[in-house]
Every structure is written in C-alpha cells, then in structure tokens.
Design a protein around this motif. Sequence first.
Motif, PDB file in Angstrom:
ATOM      1  N   GLN A  15      46.968  39.946  37.719  1.00 60.59           N
ATOM      2  CA  GLN A  15      47.477  38.945  38.121  1.00 60.59           C
ATOM      3  C   GLN A  15      46.872  38.980  39.594  1.00 60.59           C
ATOM      4  OE1 GLN A  15      51.383  38.065  37.806  1.00 60.59           O
ATOM      5  NE2 GLN A  15      51.591  37.159  40.060  1.00 60.59           N
ATOM      6  N   LEU A  16      46.133  37.838  39.884  1.00 60.13           N
ATOM      7  CA  LEU A  16      45.451  37.518  41.036  1.00 60.13           C
ATOM      8  C   LEU A  16      46.048  36.149  41.522  1.00 60.13           C
ATOM      9  CD1 LEU A  16      42.751  38.303  39.220  1.00 60.13           C
ATOM     10  CD2 LEU A  16      42.842  39.457  41.213  1.00 60.13           C
ATOM     11  N   THR A  17      46.250  36.158  43.085  1.00 59.85           N
ATOM     12  CA  THR A  17      46.669  35.077  43.744  1.00 59.85           C
ATOM     13  C   THR A  17      45.693  34.671  45.075  1.00 59.85           C
ATOM     14  OG1 THR A  17      49.155  35.704  43.243  1.00 59.85           O
ATOM     15  CG2 THR A  17      48.721  34.011  44.982  1.00 59.85           C
ATOM     16  N   PRO A  18      45.487  33.335  44.778  1.00 63.96           N
ATOM     17  CA  PRO A  18      44.387  32.822  45.979  1.00 63.96           C
ATOM     18  C   PRO A  18      45.354  32.851  47.196  1.00 63.96           C
ATOM     19  CG  PRO A  18      44.684  31.269  43.986  1.00 63.96           C
ATOM     20  CD  PRO A  18      45.800  32.152  43.895  1.00 63.96           C
ATOM     21  N   PRO A  19      44.620  32.762  48.515  1.00 70.12           N
ATOM     22  CA  PRO A  19      45.343  33.037  49.479  1.00 70.12           C
ATOM     23  C   PRO A  19      46.218  31.804  49.893  1.00 70.12           C
ATOM     24  CG  PRO A  19      42.990  32.857  49.839  1.00 70.12           C
ATOM     25  CD  PRO A  19      43.295  33.041  48.444  1.00 70.12           C
ATOM     26  N   GLY A  20      47.714  31.958  50.234  1.00 66.56           N
ATOM     27  CA  GLY A  20      48.393  30.914  50.575  1.00 66.56           C
ATOM     28  C   GLY A  20      48.888  30.080  49.061  1.00 66.56           C
ATOM     29  N   SER A  21      48.567  30.624  48.080  1.00 66.01           N
ATOM     30  CA  SER A  21      48.986  29.623  47.010  1.00 66.01           C
ATOM     31  C   SER A  21      50.395  30.233  46.489  1.00 66.01           C
ATOM     32  CB  SER A  21      48.103  29.909  45.915  1.00 66.01           C
ATOM     33  OG  SER A  21      48.690  29.127  44.575  1.00 66.01           O
ATOM     34  N   ALA A  22      51.238  29.326  45.818  1.00 68.71           N
ATOM     35  CA  ALA A  22      52.276  29.925  45.019  1.00 68.71           C
ATOM     36  C   ALA A  22      51.955  30.027  43.704  1.00 68.71           C
ATOM     37  CB  ALA A  22      53.546  28.769  45.200  1.00 68.71           C
ATOM     38  N   CYS A  23      50.986  29.635  43.154  1.00 70.38           N
ATOM     39  CA  CYS A  23      50.424  29.725  41.841  1.00 70.38           C
ATOM     40  C   CYS A  23      49.158  31.004  41.598  1.00 70.38           C
ATOM     41  CB  CYS A  23      49.984  28.315  41.367  1.00 70.38           C
ATOM     42  SG  CYS A  23      49.327  28.695  39.543  1.00 70.38           S
ATOM     43  N   SER A  24      49.713  31.779  40.639  1.00 68.69           N
ATOM     44  CA  SER A  24      48.544  32.788  40.524  1.00 68.69           C
ATOM     45  C   SER A  24      47.520  32.561  39.248  1.00 68.69           C
ATOM     46  CB  SER A  24      49.309  34.016  40.295  1.00 68.69           C
ATOM     47  OG  SER A  24      50.074  34.404  41.453  1.00 68.69           O
ATOM     48  N   ILE A  25      46.815  33.438  39.148  1.00 69.43           N
ATOM     49  CA  ILE A  25      45.820  33.501  37.935  1.00 69.43           C
ATOM     50  C   ILE A  25      46.175  34.536  37.133  1.00 69.43           C
ATOM     51  CG2 ILE A  25      44.303  31.874  38.768  1.00 69.43           C
ATOM     52  CD1 ILE A  25      42.268  34.162  38.786  1.00 69.43           C
ATOM     53  N   ALA A  26      45.868  34.709  36.043  1.00 72.76           N
ATOM     54  CA  ALA A  26      46.031  35.980  34.998  1.00 72.76           C
ATOM     55  C   ALA A  26      44.779  36.207  34.315  1.00 72.76           C
ATOM     56  CB  ALA A  26      47.123  35.780  34.090  1.00 72.76           C
ATOM     57  N   ILE A  27      44.103  37.142  34.244  1.00 71.08           N
ATOM     58  CA  ILE A  27      42.753  37.600  33.513  1.00 71.08           C
ATOM     59  C   ILE A  27      43.308  38.854  32.860  1.00 71.08           C
ATOM     60  CG2 ILE A  27      41.189  36.428  35.071  1.00 71.08           C
ATOM     61  CD1 ILE A  27      40.664  39.365  36.159  1.00 71.08           C
ATOM     62  N   GLY A  28      42.588  39.170  31.762  1.00 72.45           N
ATOM     63  CA  GLY A  28      42.829  40.500  31.128  1.00 72.45           C
ATOM     64  C   GLY A  28      42.271  40.455  29.860  1.00 72.45           C
ATOM     65  N   LYS A  29      42.957  40.997  28.795  1.00 72.48           N
ATOM     66  CA  LYS A  29      42.457  41.372  27.474  1.00 72.48           C
ATOM     67  C   LYS A  29      43.792  41.046  26.588  1.00 72.48           C
ATOM     68  CE  LYS A  29      41.200  45.029  24.441  1.00 72.48           C
ATOM     69  NZ  LYS A  29      40.930  46.630  24.512  1.00 72.48           N
ATOM     70  N   GLY A  30      43.504  40.208  25.596  1.00 69.98           N
ATOM     71  CA  GLY A  30      44.631  39.927  24.590  1.00 69.98           C
ATOM     72  C   GLY A  30      45.603  38.785  25.207  1.00 69.98           C
ATOM     73  N   LEU A  31      45.390  37.911  26.151  1.00 69.43           N
ATOM     74  CA  LEU A  31      45.911  37.210  27.009  1.00 69.43           C
ATOM     75  C   LEU A  31      45.960  35.681  26.381  1.00 69.43           C
ATOM     76  CD1 LEU A  31      45.824  38.287  30.491  1.00 69.43           C
ATOM     77  CD2 LEU A  31      47.220  39.044  28.926  1.00 69.43           C
ATOM     78  N   THR A  32      44.833  35.321  25.870  1.00 73.25           N
ATOM     79  CA  THR A  32      44.404  33.925  25.676  1.00 73.25           C
ATOM     80  C   THR A  32      43.352  34.058  24.352  1.00 73.25           C
ATOM     81  OG1 THR A  32      43.879  31.884  26.150  1.00 73.25           O
ATOM     82  CG2 THR A  32      42.990  33.557  27.450  1.00 73.25           C
ATOM     83  N   GLY A  33      43.567  32.771  23.655  1.00 73.55           N
ATOM     84  CA  GLY A  33      42.513  32.590  22.516  1.00 73.55           C
ATOM     85  C   GLY A  33      41.421  31.777  22.883  1.00 73.55           C
ATOM     86  N   MET A  34      41.497  31.338  24.313  1.00 70.19           N
ATOM     87  CA  MET A  34      40.532  30.431  25.007  1.00 70.19           C
ATOM     88  C   MET A  34      39.191  31.204  24.926  1.00 70.19           C
ATOM     89  SD  MET A  34      42.272  28.338  28.174  1.00 70.19           S
ATOM     90  CE  MET A  34      42.993  29.847  28.855  1.00 70.19           C
TER      91      MET A  34
END
Length: 133
Positions: free
Chosen positions: A51-70
């Motif tokens: 999980q990574l969060t842009p500076p000042g953001s209340a929303c984060s992103i998730a990257i990884g393995k086995g998280l999405t079918g996209m």
Amino acid sequence: MLMPSVVAMDMKLELVTVPVTDVDRAKEFYVRAGFHADHDHTVSEEVRFVQLTPPGSACSIAIGKGLTGMAPGSLDNLQMVVADADATRADLTGRGIEVTPVQDLPWGRFVSFADPDGNRWSLQQLPDWSANA
C-alpha cells in the motif's frame, strides 16, 4: 403514507488497486515519485500486498501479487488534484519521473506521467474559477 427520510452517507474512496508486473520495480517507482510506502506484506506465495499513499491524499493505491485480475498497465487517467502544476512537474522531474509538459485547458492545468507498466496518471491544477463553484 410517510416516505422514509433520506440519510446522507459519506462514501470515501480509500484504496485503488493498480495492476503491475513487477511489484518491486513499481514500488520503487512510486516511492521515487513521492508516495509513502505504508505497508508491504507477503501473505503467501500467491499474495503480496503493498500500500502506497500519494502525499496529502486520503486515498491510497495497492500494488502486489494476487490482488486483481486487471492487466498490468490497464489503468488510464487516474487523476489527482495538485495546487501547482508547474511546481509538481518540476518536483517529479527532479525525482527522475518522466512527466509531460503542462497543458492548459479551460477546466485546469494538467501534467501526466505513467508508471513502468503504463498505468497513466493525470495531475490537475484546478482553475481559479472552480474555488467559487
């Protein structure tokens, strides 16, 4: 007949999964771009959650393995708002991130970049008139 009252509910976007091929390469890119690395957990051989969060953001992103079918690189035009497009562009360029020139449009000033997989981000400086809207 009485109609039920409508209750306003807050819905806050908290996490967006970004599909990537190489988790370590993507994590390094986003940290270099200024995102804060919040978590990096390997749950099993099939699942890793970063999980990574842009500076000042209340929303984060998730990257990884086995998280999405996209498909990696399939996100197009994730958008964040910035205070100053020129300063943001200069900061990202100084961090080694390839960023487009600032584009002036009636609805704001924009710069864009893509992660190593091609997931594209758009950074918008809102127009002055939007503060009164």
